[in-house]
Design a protein around this motif. Structure first.
Motif, PDB file in Angstrom:
ATOM      1  N   ALA A 147       0.844  -1.207   0.000  1.00 39.47           N
ATOM      2  CA  ALA A 147       0.000   0.000   0.000  1.00 39.47           C
ATOM      3  C   ALA A 147       0.874   1.250   0.000  1.00 39.47           C
ATOM      4  O   ALA A 147       0.592   2.227  -0.693  1.00 39.47           O
ATOM      5  CB  ALA A 147      -0.930  -0.007   1.215  1.00 39.47           C
ATOM      6  N   PHE A 148       1.955   1.209   0.777  1.00 41.23           N
ATOM      7  CA  PHE A 148       2.890   2.338   0.794  1.00 41.23           C
ATOM      8  C   PHE A 148       3.509   2.552  -0.588  1.00 41.23           C
ATOM      9  O   PHE A 148       3.597   3.685  -1.083  1.00 41.23           O
ATOM     10  CB  PHE A 148       3.989   2.082   1.829  1.00 41.23           C
ATOM     11  N   LEU A 149       3.919   1.453  -1.223  1.00 40.82           N
ATOM     12  CA  LEU A 149       4.557   1.561  -2.546  1.00 40.82           C
ATOM     13  C   LEU A 149       3.581   2.041  -3.620  1.00 40.82           C
ATOM     14  O   LEU A 149       4.012   2.554  -4.657  1.00 40.82           O
ATOM     15  CB  LEU A 149       5.146   0.200  -2.944  1.00 40.82           C
ATOM     16  N   SER A 150       2.288   1.883  -3.373  1.00 42.23           N
ATOM     17  CA  SER A 150       1.284   2.287  -4.366  1.00 42.23           C
ATOM     18  C   SER A 150       0.756   3.698  -4.139  1.00 42.23           C
ATOM     19  O   SER A 150      -0.108   4.156  -4.879  1.00 42.23           O
ATOM     20  CB  SER A 150       0.110   1.308  -4.341  1.00 42.23           C
ATOM     21  N   MET A 151       1.252   4.388  -3.123  1.00 45.46           N
ATOM     22  CA  MET A 151       0.706   5.699  -2.768  1.00 45.46           C
ATOM     23  C   MET A 151       0.694   6.668  -3.945  1.00 45.46           C
ATOM     24  O   MET A 151      -0.305   7.355  -4.187  1.00 45.46           O
ATOM     25  CB  MET A 151       1.494   6.302  -1.599  1.00 45.46           C
ATOM     26  N   HIS A 152       1.800   6.735  -4.675  1.00 42.24           N
ATOM     27  CA  HIS A 152       1.887   7.721  -5.754  1.00 42.24           C
ATOM     28  C   HIS A 152       0.909   7.400  -6.879  1.00 42.24           C
ATOM     29  O   HIS A 152       0.464   8.302  -7.597  1.00 42.24           O
ATOM     30  CB  HIS A 152       3.323   7.799  -6.290  1.00 42.24           C
ATOM     31  N   HIS A 153       0.537   6.131  -7.023  1.00 39.98           N
ATOM     32  CA  HIS A 153      -0.462   5.772  -8.034  1.00 39.98           C
ATOM     33  C   HIS A 153      -1.846   6.298  -7.642  1.00 39.98           C
ATOM     34  O   HIS A 153      -2.701   6.486  -8.508  1.00 39.98           O
ATOM     35  CB  HIS A 153      -0.537   4.252  -8.213  1.00 39.98           C
ATOM     36  N   GLN A 154      -2.051   6.518  -6.337  1.00 41.39           N
ATOM     37  CA  GLN A 154      -3.331   7.011  -5.845  1.00 41.39           C
ATOM     38  C   GLN A 154      -3.339   8.536  -5.681  1.00 41.39           C
ATOM     39  O   GLN A 154      -4.293   9.097  -5.138  1.00 41.39           O
ATOM     40  CB  GLN A 154      -3.642   6.368  -4.483  1.00 41.39           C
ATOM     41  N   GLY A 155      -2.296   9.190  -6.150  1.00 37.78           N
ATOM     42  CA  GLY A 155      -2.257  10.645  -6.063  1.00 37.78           C
ATOM     43  C   GLY A 155      -1.746  11.185  -4.753  1.00 37.78           C
ATOM     44  O   GLY A 155      -1.956  12.359  -4.430  1.00 37.78           O
ATOM     45  N   CYS A 156      -1.062  10.338  -3.966  1.00 36.02           N
ATOM     46  CA  CYS A 156      -0.514  10.778  -2.677  1.00 36.02           C
ATOM     47  C   CYS A 156       0.988  10.512  -2.682  1.00 36.02           C
ATOM     48  O   CYS A 156       1.422   9.357  -2.607  1.00 36.02           O
ATOM     49  CB  CYS A 156      -1.179  10.026  -1.529  1.00 36.02           C
ATOM     50  N   PRO A 157       1.803  11.550  -2.819  1.00 32.36           N
ATOM     51  CA  PRO A 157       3.261  11.353  -2.915  1.00 32.36           C
ATOM     52  C   PRO A 157       3.835  10.668  -1.680  1.00 32.36           C
ATOM     53  O   PRO A 157       3.376  10.891  -0.557  1.00 32.36           O
ATOM     54  CB  PRO A 157       3.800  12.781  -3.050  1.00 32.36           C
ATOM     55  N   GLN A 158       4.840   9.832  -1.911  1.00 30.40           N
ATOM     56  CA  GLN A 158       5.557   9.214  -0.805  1.00 30.40           C
ATOM     57  C   GLN A 158       6.624  10.185  -0.301  1.00 30.40           C
ATOM     58  O   GLN A 158       7.270  10.867  -1.093  1.00 30.40           O
ATOM     59  CB  GLN A 158       6.227   7.921  -1.277  1.00 30.40           C
ATOM     60  N   ASP A 159       6.783  10.229   0.992  1.00 30.85           N
ATOM     61  CA  ASP A 159       7.837  11.055   1.570  1.00 30.85           C
ATOM     62  C   ASP A 159       8.319  10.409   2.859  1.00 30.85           C
ATOM     63  O   ASP A 159       7.839   9.332   3.255  1.00 30.85           O
ATOM     64  CB  ASP A 159       7.354  12.488   1.807  1.00 30.85           C
ATOM     65  N   LEU A 160       9.251  11.056   3.518  1.00 30.83           N
ATOM     66  CA  LEU A 160       9.816  10.494   4.742  1.00 30.83           C
ATOM     67  C   LEU A 160       8.755  10.346   5.826  1.00 30.83           C
ATOM     68  O   LEU A 160       8.744   9.369   6.578  1.00 30.83           O
ATOM     69  CB  LEU A 160      10.965  11.376   5.244  1.00 30.83           C
ATOM     70  N   SER A 161       7.834  11.322   5.880  1.00 27.99           N
ATOM     71  CA  SER A 161       6.790  11.268   6.910  1.00 27.99           C
ATOM     72  C   SER A 161       5.922  10.026   6.751  1.00 27.99           C
ATOM     73  O   SER A 161       5.623   9.329   7.731  1.00 27.99           O
ATOM     74  CB  SER A 161       5.923  12.532   6.840  1.00 27.99           C
ATOM     75  N   SER A 162       5.508   9.719   5.509  1.00 28.05           N
ATOM     76  CA  SER A 162       4.678   8.533   5.285  1.00 28.05           C
ATOM     77  C   SER A 162       5.481   7.255   5.525  1.00 28.05           C
ATOM     78  O   SER A 162       4.942   6.251   6.015  1.00 28.05           O
ATOM     79  CB  SER A 162       4.094   8.546   3.877  1.00 28.05           C
ATOM     80  N   PHE A 163       6.769   7.286   5.196  1.00 28.78           N
ATOM     81  CA  PHE A 163       7.620   6.122   5.464  1.00 28.78           C
ATOM     82  C   PHE A 163       7.736   5.896   6.971  1.00 28.78           C
ATOM     83  O   PHE A 163       7.666   4.761   7.448  1.00 28.78           O
ATOM     84  CB  PHE A 163       9.001   6.329   4.843  1.00 28.78           C
ATOM     85  N   ASN A 164       7.904   6.984   7.716  1.00 28.62           N
ATOM     86  CA  ASN A 164       7.963   6.870   9.176  1.00 28.62           C
ATOM     87  C   ASN A 164       6.660   6.290   9.732  1.00 28.62           C
ATOM     88  O   ASN A 164       6.669   5.506  10.682  1.00 28.62           O
ATOM     89  CB  ASN A 164       8.235   8.238   9.804  1.00 28.62           C
TER      90      ASN A 164
END
Length: 492
Positions: A147-164
């Motif tokens: 789900a984390f790896l698919s975030m950008h496909h859903q229009g939500c950029p991945q960043d350090l905060s989401s990784f944390n």
């Protein structure tokens, strides 16, 4: 049916009144009393309320009140979607995704995520935080990672905060090794910050491996990142979690010593209210109540005022290791000093009174809680219900259960049903087994999954007491509700 279902609460709001004029608890009762589908409920809502917009704060509050009846909560939200004047807020959509994920309803999850896209409200980091947590809680951390790896496909950029957020979810579910591996894989893409290191250190402390947490501290310093006060508090709590009381006391003394130096870098070592609260709780659980109480006085002299959680920590250990009367004296002391007890404070005292066999006084404290405008929650009722049933006071226990949904607008959760079902096996009367079966039916209808052991135990109890027809009814319910097959998993 169970006592709670005999007299369903009723709401008759003023016809044509705007939604904000009706208390959320009344709207929740209105939904609970409804017996049709979301089309029928939408029609009833449109008749009872004006066409004015539904404020997000009202919608969110009703969803939270219905939280322990997931199907009803989603029924309410779906009925609102049919109203021409309703436009869901991002917060309400997040609640809907959370409910659908808890129910492991893959179709509903996809529907709400696609609805966000149609409304130009792409999933937010909060949306994915919900999915990380639900996937992990369902026993599928790999799906959380996907789900984390698919975030950008859903229009939500991945960043350090989401990784944390992802690794925090993994660490809190005792999957710290997996979180550490992910950190190694993604450290070039998401260079770790102090929050990242604190999360990993806390993860190791949760599994009682303080030596690994200290390694994280060294890695943090070696990478040029200055530890924060949170870092030291995580380690302090970790020592107590691992039963390393001497190490915790030595670490705390070092914090105080270094915190008094003039070096700005040492200022972060100075103990704060969290540090003292951790010490009070840890020492108290270790049986050192006098030292814990002295620390409460010491922190004031050091210019660090206690907080409500500090008092809660001491009240908890006094109830566990000392005398509930002393806990009540401390409760009264904190009130005199201007602190406002919260639901945790009341629940701790109520549990202490129950454990001491003072059920009537515990019920008086429940009344005091309400008089002080502190609403009882499901944990409050579960504590009282458990002890009434353990005392053999089945009528009083079931009367309290009835009050939860009718008078208090507090729906039972999974623990509530498990407490009642377990109590029914004390006497093993036919009527007790019948009530246990009805509890299973009600909990499933409200979106709670009984453990396989509990379900089979109730089936066997019904068979032994001659309730074969009810056994067939439960088996038909099992066939209807595929969620009872615990091999199901939510997907995205």
């Amino acid at each position: 049916m169970p006592p709670q279902s005999q007299n369903k609460p009723h709401l008759d709001p003023k016809s044509g009144a705007p939604p904000e004029e009706a208390p959320p608890s009344s709207i929740a009762r209105f939904v609970l009393a409804h017996s049709g589908d979301h089309h029928a409920l939408s029609s009833r809502l449109s008749r009872h309320f004006s066409n004015s917009p539904w404020p997000p704060i009202i919608v969110d509050r009703v969803l939270k009140l219905l939280w322990n009846d997931g199907p009803r909560a989603l029924l309410f939200f779906r009925s609102l979607l049919l109203l021409p004047s309703f436009r869901p807020a991002a917060s309400s959509l997040d609640h809907a995704v959370d409910l659908a994920a808890r129910l492991r309803d893959r179709r509903a999850i996809r529907f709400f995520l696609s609805l966000r896209s149609r409304l130009a409200l792409p999933p937010s980091p909060r949306t994915f935080a919900i999915l990380f947590e639900r996937h992990t809680a369902a026993g599928n951390p790999d799906r959380a990672v996907r789900a984390f790896l698919s975030m950008h496909h859903q229009g939500c950029p991945q960043d350090l905060s989401s990784f944390n957020t992802l690794i925090d979810t993994l660490c809190k579910s005792s999957r710290v090794q997996k979180a550490s591996s992910l950190l190694n894989v993604f450290q070039n893409r998401f260079p770790p910050d102090v929050v990242t290191y604190n999360i990993i250190a806390d993860g190791w402390c949760r599994v009682k491996r303080t030596s690994k947490a200290l390694e994280v501290l060294r890695q943090m310093v070696d990478s040029g990142i200055q530890p924060t006060k949170s870092t030291y508090n995580i380690l302090l709590k970790g020592f107590f979690r691992a039963g390393q009381v001497k190490e915790a006391m030595g670490f705390f003394k070092q914090m105080k010593k270094r915190g008094k130096r003039d070096n700005p870098g040492d200022f972060e070592c100075r103990p704060d209210v969290v540090s003292y609260t951790t010490m009070v709780h840890g020492l108290g659980l270790n049986g050192q109540l006098e030292k814990a109480r002295k620390l409460l006085d010491e922190m004031v002299s050091e210019g660090c005022l206690p907080s409500v959680p500090t008092y809660n920590a001491l009240i908890q250990v006094i109830c566990k290791k000392g005398c509930v009367k002393d806990a009540i004296l401390l409760f009264d002391e904190m009130v005199r000093k201007g602190y406002t007890p919260n639901s945790i404070t009341y629940n701790l005292v109520i549990r202490g009174l129950c454990h001491a066999g003072k059920m009537d006084e515990a019920m008086e404290f429940l009344d005091r809680m309400k008089l002080d405008k502190c609403e009882p929650n499901v944990q409050t009722f579960n504590i009282l219900l458990r002890y009434w049933l353990e005392e053999g006071e089945f009528e009083k226990g079931m009367e309290l259960f009835s009050r939860m949904g009718e008078e208090e607008a507090c729906l039972p959760n999974l623990d509530t049903y498990n407490v009642i079902i377990s109590a029914m096996f004390v006497r093993r009367r036919p009527e007790d087994m019948l009530l246990a079966g009805k509890m299973v039916m009600e909990m499933v209808e409200r979106g709670h999954l009984p453990r396989k052991f509990v379900f089979n135990r109730v089936l066997n109890g019904l068979l032994i007491t001659g309730n074969q027809d009810f056994v067939k009814e439960l088996l038909r319910m099992q066939e209807k509700h595929k969620r009872l097959n615990r091999s199901s998993r939510i997907q995205l």
